[in-house]
Design a protein around this motif. Sequence first.
Motif, PDB file in Angstrom:
ATOM      1  N   HIS A  84       0.835  -1.205   0.000  1.00 17.90           N
ATOM      2  CA  HIS A  84       0.000   0.000   0.000  1.00 17.90           C
ATOM      3  C   HIS A  84       0.866   1.250   0.000  1.00 17.90           C
ATOM      4  CE1 HIS A  84      -2.664   3.117   1.573  1.00 17.90           C
ATOM      5  NE2 HIS A  84      -2.029   3.101   2.733  1.00 17.90           N
ATOM      6  N   ASP A  85       1.889   1.282   0.851  1.00 18.77           N
ATOM      7  CA  ASP A  85       2.776   2.437   0.946  1.00 18.77           C
ATOM      8  C   ASP A  85       3.485   2.697  -0.377  1.00 18.77           C
ATOM      9  OD1 ASP A  85       4.501   4.411   2.574  1.00 18.77           O
ATOM     10  OD2 ASP A  85       6.003   3.029   1.789  1.00 18.77           O
ATOM     11  N   ALA A  86       3.934   1.636  -1.045  1.00 17.39           N
ATOM     12  CA  ALA A  86       4.613   1.797  -2.331  1.00 17.39           C
ATOM     13  C   ALA A  86       3.674   2.412  -3.366  1.00 17.39           C
ATOM     14  CB  ALA A  86       5.131   0.442  -2.818  1.00 17.39           C
ATOM     15  N   GLN A  87       2.425   1.993  -3.359  1.00 19.54           N
ATOM     16  CA  GLN A  87       1.454   2.544  -4.301  1.00 19.54           C
ATOM     17  C   GLN A  87       1.151   4.012  -3.978  1.00 19.54           C
ATOM     18  OE1 GLN A  87      -2.162   0.256  -4.504  1.00 19.54           O
ATOM     19  NE2 GLN A  87      -2.825   1.209  -6.401  1.00 19.54           N
ATOM     20  N   ILE A  88       1.096   4.322  -2.697  1.00 19.65           N
ATOM     21  CA  ILE A  88       0.831   5.696  -2.261  1.00 19.65           C
ATOM     22  C   ILE A  88       1.954   6.625  -2.707  1.00 19.65           C
ATOM     23  CG2 ILE A  88       0.794   7.164  -0.195  1.00 19.65           C
ATOM     24  CD1 ILE A  88      -1.901   5.905  -0.739  1.00 19.65           C
ATOM     25  N   VAL A  89       3.202   6.259  -2.427  1.00 19.12           N
ATOM     26  CA  VAL A  89       4.319   7.156  -2.738  1.00 19.12           C
ATOM     27  C   VAL A  89       4.533   7.248  -4.245  1.00 19.12           C
ATOM     28  CG1 VAL A  89       6.300   5.568  -2.675  1.00 19.12           C
ATOM     29  CG2 VAL A  89       6.529   7.893  -1.776  1.00 19.12           C
ATOM     30  N   MET A 118      -4.787  -3.917  11.122  1.00 16.60           N
ATOM     31  CA  MET A 118      -4.341  -2.844  10.236  1.00 16.60           C
ATOM     32  C   MET A 118      -3.645  -1.743  11.026  1.00 16.60           C
ATOM     33  SD  MET A 118      -7.713  -2.687   7.789  1.00 16.60           S
ATOM     34  CE  MET A 118      -7.306  -1.153   6.992  1.00 16.60           C
ATOM     35  N   LEU A 119      -4.239  -1.351  12.142  1.00 13.36           N
ATOM     36  CA  LEU A 119      -3.667  -0.280  12.953  1.00 13.36           C
ATOM     37  C   LEU A 119      -2.279  -0.663  13.443  1.00 13.36           C
ATOM     38  CD1 LEU A 119      -5.519   1.903  15.533  1.00 13.36           C
ATOM     39  CD2 LEU A 119      -3.287   0.968  16.077  1.00 13.36           C
ATOM     40  N   GLU A 120      -2.148  -1.852  13.960  1.00 16.44           N
ATOM     41  CA  GLU A 120      -0.861  -2.296  14.494  1.00 16.44           C
ATOM     42  C   GLU A 120       0.183  -2.410  13.384  1.00 16.44           C
ATOM     43  OE1 GLU A 120       2.192  -3.360  16.845  1.00 16.44           O
ATOM     44  OE2 GLU A 120       0.242  -2.563  17.464  1.00 16.44           O
ATOM     45  N   ALA A 121      -0.228  -2.889  12.218  1.00 20.35           N
ATOM     46  CA  ALA A 121       0.714  -3.043  11.110  1.00 20.35           C
ATOM     47  C   ALA A 121       1.217  -1.690  10.611  1.00 20.35           C
ATOM     48  CB  ALA A 121       0.049  -3.804   9.964  1.00 20.35           C
ATOM     49  N   ILE A 122       0.334  -0.707  10.521  1.00 19.58           N
ATOM     50  CA  ILE A 122       0.739   0.644  10.109  1.00 19.58           C
ATOM     51  C   ILE A 122       1.708   1.231  11.129  1.00 19.58           C
ATOM     52  CG2 ILE A 122      -0.065   3.017   9.748  1.00 19.58           C
ATOM     53  CD1 ILE A 122      -2.749   1.746   8.807  1.00 19.58           C
ATOM     54  N   GLY A 129      10.534   2.733  10.455  1.00 21.99           N
ATOM     55  CA  GLY A 129      11.069   3.501   9.347  1.00 21.99           C
ATOM     56  C   GLY A 129      10.977   2.784   8.018  1.00 21.99           C
ATOM     57  N   GLU A 130      10.032   1.856   7.903  1.00 17.20           N
ATOM     58  CA  GLU A 130       9.912   1.056   6.682  1.00 17.20           C
ATOM     59  C   GLU A 130       9.019   1.705   5.634  1.00 17.20           C
ATOM     60  OE1 GLU A 130      10.397  -3.254   8.991  1.00 17.20           O
ATOM     61  OE2 GLU A 130       8.409  -2.542   8.362  1.00 17.20           O
ATOM     62  N   THR A 131       8.204   2.674   6.029  1.00 18.57           N
ATOM     63  CA  THR A 131       7.307   3.333   5.074  1.00 18.57           C
ATOM     64  C   THR A 131       8.000   4.541   4.457  1.00 18.57           C
ATOM     65  OG1 THR A 131       6.328   4.613   6.888  1.00 18.57           O
ATOM     66  CG2 THR A 131       5.215   2.575   6.249  1.00 18.57           C
ATOM     67  N   GLN A 378      14.612  13.607   1.312  1.00 22.11           N
ATOM     68  CA  GLN A 378      15.155  12.285   0.965  1.00 22.11           C
ATOM     69  C   GLN A 378      14.330  11.687  -0.167  1.00 22.11           C
ATOM     70  OE1 GLN A 378      15.597   9.604   4.240  1.00 22.11           O
ATOM     71  NE2 GLN A 378      16.055   7.836   2.946  1.00 22.11           N
ATOM     72  N   ARG A 379      15.002  11.247  -1.203  1.00 20.76           N
ATOM     73  CA  ARG A 379      14.276  10.651  -2.315  1.00 20.76           C
ATOM     74  C   ARG A 379      13.679   9.308  -1.900  1.00 20.76           C
ATOM     75  NH1 ARG A 379      16.186   8.865  -8.444  1.00 20.76           N
ATOM     76  NH2 ARG A 379      14.070   8.276  -9.099  1.00 20.76           N
ATOM     77  N   VAL A 380      12.366   9.158  -2.121  1.00 25.70           N
ATOM     78  CA  VAL A 380      11.671   7.930  -1.731  1.00 25.70           C
ATOM     79  C   VAL A 380      11.049   7.218  -2.931  1.00 25.70           C
ATOM     80  CG1 VAL A 380      11.250   8.606   0.662  1.00 25.70           C
ATOM     81  CG2 VAL A 380       9.623   9.302  -1.114  1.00 25.70           C
ATOM     82  N   PHE A 381      11.125   7.850  -4.111  1.00 28.96           N
ATOM     83  CA  PHE A 381      10.622   7.201  -5.338  1.00 28.96           C
ATOM     84  C   PHE A 381      11.380   7.777  -6.530  1.00 28.96           C
ATOM     85  CE2 PHE A 381       7.811   7.157  -9.064  1.00 28.96           C
ATOM     86  CZ  PHE A 381       7.503   5.801  -9.136  1.00 28.96           C
TER      87      PHE A 381
END
Length: 381
Positions: A84-89, A118-122, A129-131, A378-381
């Motif tokens: 999800h995070d990859a699609q968002i960024v 979901m809450l805990e995973a986010i 720092g994985e997102t 910081q470049r993230v994509f």
Amino acid sequence: MPAEIVLTNARLVTAERVIDGTLVIRDGLIAKVEEGRSQLPHAQDLDGDYLLPGLVELHTDNLEKHMSPRPGVDWPSASAVLTHDAQIVAAGITTVFDALSIGDIKPGGQRMQQLPVMLEAIARAAEAGETRAEHRLHLRCELCHPDVLSLFRDLVEHPLVQLVSVMDHSPGQRQFALEAKYREYYRGKYHLSEAEMDAFTIEQKLNSQKYSDRHRRAVVEECRVRGLAVASHDDATLAHAQESATYGMTIAEFPTTLEAARASHELGLKVLMGAPNIVRGGSHSGNIAAVELAAANVLDILSSDYYPASLLQAAVMLAGQDNDYDLPKAVATVSRLPAQAAGLHDRGEIRVGLRADLLQARIASEQPLVRQVWREGQRVF
């Protein structure tokens, strides 16, 4: 990260105008915004592309699709969050409010079981720092659910919670003023028979009458005490807008009529509509089209809702339509205005001193191409 990052030969979209120039980043912040090209050897040439503030998304349930990619399939939560995070960024979104629905209107629905997971995973991915985008939480409170208040109180203390919305999806009002649209939507969504749909409709109407008003008052009061931003949802009438303003809400999500949107805007609420509404050319529920609100100059914020890539595309389309939205004003609907409405005043605009949350996009048509994204320099994509 280098001590200084210089981005040049870019079309910088500021709050007021588009500048052919150069942007300098130091310590994760925007340090300079200048016209003209830099001659520094370490300057990065952006090939004349647009440089925009990173997008701010206030309402997306995109994570749910990755948690349950098919009916009956529960995907591992850590993997779902990172996908999800990859699609968002990749869509140019640098700050996202993941919407968690409290009170699934379908008894036994997956949303209720998935909520704590979901809450805990986010939270775990963000803390590690994985997102790549910054994730915050938006609690969507379905007011006609009997247990919504206790569920809300269990979750509202979480440090990532910064936005709460109150909604009532029962038939015959707000989003589903046309009961036929309600039946069409939920029969298709939950695969109900005609008899099951009849019983479901009666139950939701009764729950709304019993719980909705008192749950709205209680949730809003809890948010006021905690200083959380609150959004109304699917306001349809002048009375709805006035009630939301009286409660001190700051955002009017998805008003269903021009009357409600205009009143909300005049009362100081930021009117939020779906970016897919712009891209598709109208509401899937048969309500007011976002382009009509733009034509009336009462559209403040766009949200990707269920389709992340729609956010930037809708802003570009909005700027090309017959209205008062030039590109800076259209971009503000997906950056500066949502950030401000959520109380985030350190981002959402290309301005010296703000966070260097940025995206490079090539816009050759109504389908923009995101080429690079930076979060805090910081470049993230």
